[in-house]
Design an enzyme around this catalytic site. Structure first.
Site, mmCIF file in Angstrom:
data_model
loop_
_atom_site.group_PDB
_atom_site.id
_atom_site.type_symbol
_atom_site.label_atom_id
_atom_site.label_comp_id
_atom_site.label_asym_id
_atom_site.label_seq_id
_atom_site.Cartn_x
_atom_site.Cartn_y
_atom_site.Cartn_z
ATOM 1 N N ASP A 1 0.827 -1.211 0.000
ATOM 2 C CA ASP A 1 0.000 0.000 0.000
ATOM 3 C C ASP A 1 0.859 1.257 0.000
ATOM 4 O OD1 ASP A 1 -2.421 1.361 -0.015
ATOM 5 O OD2 ASP A 1 -2.539 1.462 2.161
ATOM 6 N N HIS B 1 2.188 3.366 -9.070
ATOM 7 C CA HIS B 1 1.984 1.950 -9.381
ATOM 8 C C HIS B 1 3.149 1.405 -10.219
ATOM 9 C CE1 HIS B 1 -1.856 2.218 -7.556
ATOM 10 N NE2 HIS B 1 -2.453 2.879 -8.522
ATOM 11 N N LEU C 1 10.591 -20.513 -5.047
ATOM 12 C CA LEU C 1 9.578 -19.669 -4.394
ATOM 13 C C LEU C 1 8.216 -19.868 -5.057
ATOM 14 C CD1 LEU C 1 8.895 -17.152 -2.531
ATOM 15 C CD2 LEU C 1 9.452 -15.752 -4.538
HETATM 16 C C1 IPE Z 1 -5.350 -2.641 0.107
HETATM 17 O O1 IPE Z 1 -5.056 -1.306 -0.064
HETATM 18 C C2 IPE Z 1 -5.377 -3.336 -1.221
HETATM 19 C C3 IPE Z 1 -4.089 -3.504 -1.895
HETATM 20 C C4 IPE Z 1 -2.940 -3.132 -1.446
HETATM 21 C C5 IPE Z 1 -4.151 -4.157 -3.175
HETATM 22 P P1 IPE Z 1 -6.209 -0.202 -0.211
HETATM 23 O O2 IPE Z 1 -5.522 1.072 -0.489
HETATM 24 O O3 IPE Z 1 -7.204 -0.652 -1.224
HETATM 25 O O4 IPE Z 1 -6.893 -0.226 1.223
HETATM 26 P P2 IPE Z 1 -7.683 0.919 2.001
HETATM 27 O O5 IPE Z 1 -8.688 1.487 1.048
HETATM 28 O O6 IPE Z 1 -6.703 1.931 2.448
HETATM 29 O O7 IPE Z 1 -8.284 0.211 3.172
HETATM 30 C C1 IPE Z 2 -1.660 0.217 -3.288
HETATM 31 O O1 IPE Z 2 -1.431 1.568 -3.346
HETATM 32 C C2 IPE Z 2 -1.851 -0.400 -4.648
HETATM 33 C C3 IPE Z 2 -3.235 -0.806 -4.938
HETATM 34 C C4 IPE Z 2 -4.243 -0.781 -4.109
HETATM 35 C C5 IPE Z 2 -3.469 -1.280 -6.293
HETATM 36 P P1 IPE Z 2 -2.623 2.613 -3.345
HETATM 37 O O2 IPE Z 2 -3.032 2.861 -4.762
HETATM 38 O O3 IPE Z 2 -3.725 2.150 -2.472
HETATM 39 O O4 IPE Z 2 -1.914 3.876 -2.755
HETATM 40 P P2 IPE Z 2 -2.484 4.875 -1.660
HETATM 41 O O5 IPE Z 2 -2.913 4.055 -0.495
HETATM 42 O O6 IPE Z 2 -3.622 5.592 -2.297
HETATM 43 O O7 IPE Z 2 -1.339 5.766 -1.341
HETATM 44 MG MG MG Z 3 -4.102 2.418 -0.490
#
Ligand code: IPE
Ligand code: IPE
Ligand code: MG
Length: 238
Positions: A16, A33, A127
């Site tokens: 995240d 990303h 792995l």
């Molecule tokens: C969790 O992150 C999902 C992934 C890392 C794929 P999110 O960004 O979607 O989670 P919330 O919205 O902060 O809970």
């Molecule tokens: C996690 O990073 C990746 C996915 C959920 C695909 P985020 O896109 O949730 O990044 P933040 O949390 O908004 O910074």
């Molecule tokens: Mg996120």
């Protein structure tokens, strides 16, 4: 010091913080990303080198479908190009690839490449890399319950036989041991619907580092922290 005799068998990671990483740099979220994929590659290689047997990466949740259409399309395209570019490398590095989630909801061209890479890496045995895609812990439990219900209705299994051991067999990847260590980057202290059944006794590690900043050294720091913990599983350890 890292104890090489106490490496977690299964590490699961909620990757995240990509969007915030990009925002801090005045870049569009998708740039986060893009760099996030590079970190994923680094962590996959590091996991193999450390002797981790299973690495589950949360790449896209059932809830992430609600993001703007452009971001979802970009993530799908990124996934497809990653798998196309890395198929050979995965085989060469003896990494077995699998996915968990409601994969049927992914675009056809993504499903096609996933099926191909799953097949071409099936004999690899260093792995196990598992990508959680269109994955939700609640969805997984509901899907398992439905499969069990239909088998009970068909008379294949009796209601009395339904217990935890049987239930596990209907999860997406029953052959995978439960995670020993769950890492979440990005600073949030929550699970966000990841592996709900499997993490009942998993050690949790939260770090403020955003995913595009998370390196091999950070993974090692998380494992060192894990190695300091006493896992009791509800018992008394003397
Ligand atoms: C969790 O992150 C999902 C992934 C890392 C794929 P999110 O960004 O979607 O989670 P919330 O919205 O902060 O809970
Ligand atoms: C996690 O990073 C990746 C996915 C959920 C695909 P985020 O896109 O949730 O990044 P933040 O949390 O908004 O910074
Ligand atoms: Mg996120």
């Amino acid at each position: 010091m890292l104890d090489m005799k106490d490496i977690p068998v299964h590490v699961a990671i909620i990757m995240d913080g990509n969007g915030r990483w990009a925002k801090k740099r005045n870049l569009p979220r998708i740039e986060g990303h893009r760099v996030g994929v590079e970190r994923a590659e680094e962590i996959i290689t590091a996991s193999k080198d450390l002797g981790i047997k299973y690495l589950t990466l949360f790449a896209f949740s059932t809830e992430n479908w609600q993001r703007p259409k452009e971001e979802v399309s970009f993530l799908m395209a990124l996934l497809k190009s990653y798998l196309e570019a890395k198929e050979r490398e995965l085989i060469e590095n003896n990494i077995k690839f699998n996915v968990i989630g409601r994969v049927n909801l992914l675009p056809q061209e993504v499903k096609t490449v996933i099926e191909r890479v799953v097949k071409s890496t099936q004999k690899c045995d260093s792995l196990n890399l598992i990508l959680a895609l269109s994955y939700g812990g609640r969805a997984e439990i509901v899907d398992a319950a439905k499969k069990i219900a239909s088998r009970v209705m068909a008379g294949d299994i009796s209601l009395e036989d339904v217990d935890e051991d049987l239930f596990v067999n209907f999860l997406y990847a029953p052959y995978v041991p439960y995670p020993d260590l769950l890492i979440r980057t990005g600073g949030e202290i929550r699970i966000s619907n990841f592996l709900l059944w499997q993490i009942a006794y998993t050690e949790l590690y939260f770090t403020p580092k955003l995913w595009p900043d998370f390196t091999k050294d950070d993974l090692i720091a998380a494992i060192k922290d894990y190695q300091k913990r006493e896992r009791r599983f509800g018992k008394v350890i003397d």
